[in-house]
Motif scaffolding. Sequence first.
Motif, PDB file in Angstrom:
ATOM      1  N   GLN A  41      47.230  -8.579 -39.085  1.00 29.94           N
ATOM      2  CA  GLN A  41      48.279  -8.396 -39.293  1.00 29.94           C
ATOM      3  C   GLN A  41      49.056  -7.332 -37.547  1.00 29.94           C
ATOM      4  O   GLN A  41      49.918  -7.817 -37.766  1.00 29.94           O
ATOM      5  N   LYS A  42      48.038  -7.286 -36.536  1.00 29.24           N
ATOM      6  CA  LYS A  42      48.585  -6.364 -35.736  1.00 29.24           C
ATOM      7  C   LYS A  42      47.850  -7.488 -34.212  1.00 29.24           C
ATOM      8  O   LYS A  42      46.838  -7.116 -33.814  1.00 29.24           O
ATOM      9  N   PRO A  43      48.169  -8.597 -34.167  1.00 28.50           N
ATOM     10  CA  PRO A  43      48.037  -9.100 -33.418  1.00 28.50           C
ATOM     11  C   PRO A  43      47.512  -8.300 -31.703  1.00 28.50           C
ATOM     12  O   PRO A  43      48.127  -7.975 -31.236  1.00 28.50           O
ATOM     13  N   TYR A  44      46.513  -9.221 -31.886  1.00 25.76           N
ATOM     14  CA  TYR A  44      46.140  -8.710 -30.137  1.00 25.76           C
ATOM     15  C   TYR A  44      46.112  -9.341 -28.945  1.00 25.76           C
ATOM     16  O   TYR A  44      45.894 -10.211 -28.776  1.00 25.76           O
ATOM     17  N   LEU A  45      47.145  -9.364 -28.092  1.00 25.80           N
ATOM     18  CA  LEU A  45      46.886  -9.829 -26.678  1.00 25.80           C
ATOM     19  C   LEU A  45      45.811  -9.441 -25.480  1.00 25.80           C
ATOM     20  O   LEU A  45      46.036  -7.731 -25.408  1.00 25.80           O
ATOM     21  N   PHE A  46      45.295  -9.893 -24.441  1.00 23.16           N
ATOM     22  CA  PHE A  46      44.568 -10.125 -23.770  1.00 23.16           C
ATOM     23  C   PHE A  46      45.373  -9.233 -22.289  1.00 23.16           C
ATOM     24  O   PHE A  46      45.493 -10.149 -22.631  1.00 23.16           O
ATOM     25  N   SER A  47      44.708  -8.655 -21.613  1.00 20.18           N
ATOM     26  CA  SER A  47      45.791  -8.738 -20.501  1.00 20.18           C
ATOM     27  C   SER A  47      45.233  -9.183 -19.474  1.00 20.18           C
ATOM     28  O   SER A  47      43.731  -9.669 -19.157  1.00 20.18           O
TER      29      SER A  47
ATOM     30  N   GLY B 173      47.515  -5.790 -24.594  1.00 19.54           N
ATOM     31  CA  GLY B 173      47.866  -5.330 -25.441  1.00 19.54           C
ATOM     32  C   GLY B 173      48.822  -6.136 -26.208  1.00 19.54           C
ATOM     33  O   GLY B 173      49.667  -5.815 -27.178  1.00 19.54           O
ATOM     34  N   GLY B 174      49.436  -7.135 -25.013  1.00 21.42           N
ATOM     35  CA  GLY B 174      50.572  -7.449 -25.026  1.00 21.42           C
ATOM     36  C   GLY B 174      52.128  -6.576 -24.739  1.00 21.42           C
ATOM     37  O   GLY B 174      53.230  -7.149 -25.724  1.00 21.42           O
ATOM     38  N   THR B 175      51.693  -5.748 -24.289  1.00 21.91           N
ATOM     39  CA  THR B 175      53.347  -5.027 -24.246  1.00 21.91           C
ATOM     40  C   THR B 175      54.396  -5.224 -23.895  1.00 21.91           C
ATOM     41  O   THR B 175      55.696  -5.053 -24.102  1.00 21.91           O
ATOM     42  N   ASN B 176      54.200  -6.490 -22.604  1.00 21.00           N
ATOM     43  CA  ASN B 176      55.436  -7.029 -22.573  1.00 21.00           C
ATOM     44  C   ASN B 176      56.537  -8.523 -22.702  1.00 21.00           C
ATOM     45  O   ASN B 176      56.562  -8.893 -22.722  1.00 21.00           O
ATOM     46  N   VAL B 177      55.711  -8.093 -24.251  1.00 22.87           N
ATOM     47  CA  VAL B 177      56.125  -9.268 -25.172  1.00 22.87           C
ATOM     48  C   VAL B 177      56.489  -8.602 -26.424  1.00 22.87           C
ATOM     49  O   VAL B 177      55.779  -7.640 -26.994  1.00 22.87           O
ATOM     50  N   SER B 178      57.443  -9.371 -27.062  1.00 23.16           N
ATOM     51  CA  SER B 178      57.703  -8.641 -28.423  1.00 23.16           C
ATOM     52  C   SER B 178      57.366  -8.818 -29.233  1.00 23.16           C
ATOM     53  O   SER B 178      55.833  -9.570 -29.543  1.00 23.16           O
ATOM     54  N   GLY B 179      57.322  -7.898 -30.301  1.00 21.18           N
ATOM     55  CA  GLY B 179      56.249  -8.422 -31.868  1.00 21.18           C
ATOM     56  C   GLY B 179      56.255  -9.512 -31.966  1.00 21.18           C
ATOM     57  O   GLY B 179      55.151 -10.930 -32.033  1.00 21.18           O
ATOM     58  N   GLY B 180      57.798 -10.668 -32.506  1.00 19.30           N
ATOM     59  CA  GLY B 180      57.586 -12.180 -33.579  1.00 19.30           C
ATOM     60  C   GLY B 180      56.648 -13.003 -32.102  1.00 19.30           C
ATOM     61  O   GLY B 180      55.484 -13.793 -32.643  1.00 19.30           O
ATOM     62  N   GLN B 181      57.135 -12.702 -30.550  1.00 18.63           N
ATOM     63  CA  GLN B 181      56.116 -13.375 -29.337  1.00 18.63           C
ATOM     64  C   GLN B 181      54.437 -13.484 -29.877  1.00 18.63           C
ATOM     65  O   GLN B 181      54.025 -14.498 -29.801  1.00 18.63           O
ATOM     66  N   ARG B 182      54.117 -11.932 -29.950  1.00 16.04           N
ATOM     67  CA  ARG B 182      53.095 -11.536 -30.228  1.00 16.04           C
ATOM     68  C   ARG B 182      52.383 -12.205 -31.277  1.00 16.04           C
ATOM     69  O   ARG B 182      51.225 -13.210 -30.714  1.00 16.04           O
TER      70      ARG B 182
END
Length: 242
Positions: free
Chosen positions: A89-95, A141-150
């Motif tokens: 539900q809260k997808p996680y992206l790695f640095s 955490g994917g903070t430089n990407v929007s929620g939809g892109q994440r």
Amino acid sequence: AEKKGRVEFRDVTFKYPGAEAPVLSNISFTAEPGKTLAIIGSTGAGKTTLVSLLPRLYDVASGEVLLDGVPVTEMDSSEITSRVSAVPQKPYLFSGTIEHNLRFGKPDATDEELWEALETAQAKGFVEEKSSGLNRRIAQGGTNVSGGQRQRLSIARALVTKPNVYLFDDSFSALDVATDARLRKALKGKTKDATVIIVAQRVSTIADADEILVLDNGRIVDRGTHDELLETSPTYQEIVES
Ligand code: TTP
Ligand code: MG
């Protein structure tokens, strides 16, 4: 060969460690390869908890969760992860780069496979828009990407692994209705042999599912197709009208 990815919950009850009351009670259902099973219900109903039992983020208190007839408690975690892909539900992206993020579950995927997954997930344009492409850097955490892109990158990551079972926990909620519809249509074409389980808030996301489970307070209160539930389920009608 017979398709793989049959998921069965048999009378599953679950409590969080330390909690008094069960969060899930007497959950039984089957999800078949080639079909889409949807789970809908109000916030706190137990949807995320339910889907977390297949990849064994937690184990059941009683009952059984089976994958192709084998209890998941008898499978080793690497086998489960190779066969079940969950988009949380809260997808996680790695640095790291987009490529690094997409290859997470399948390090030997080809670039072609990565682009194919991005196309299905409606994220190809986003990756192509910068010259760095697959080498574009994602912050922790994917903070430089929007929620939809994440969400879309996380869906692409799941597609790359080509699992037998997909679990999408509210994975389309940050997408506009048109992108949601496009993505699910593309997904359908790419997941024909897999079992797809979709947790959703929005009825339009799941109206074409083969079966919908209506979860309320940790129990399946109704089940059926969209049309059947419109006739038979007051809880479903409430969700439709909300
Ligand atoms: P969820 O399974 O998180 O409910 P949900 O996914 O249906 O809700 P939402 O639509 O908001 O995503 O929670 C069910 C219950 O379990 C709820 O009372 C909170 C509790 N819970 C815990 O105690 N610990 C946990 O780690 C989680 C995820 C939920
Ligand atoms: Mg949830």
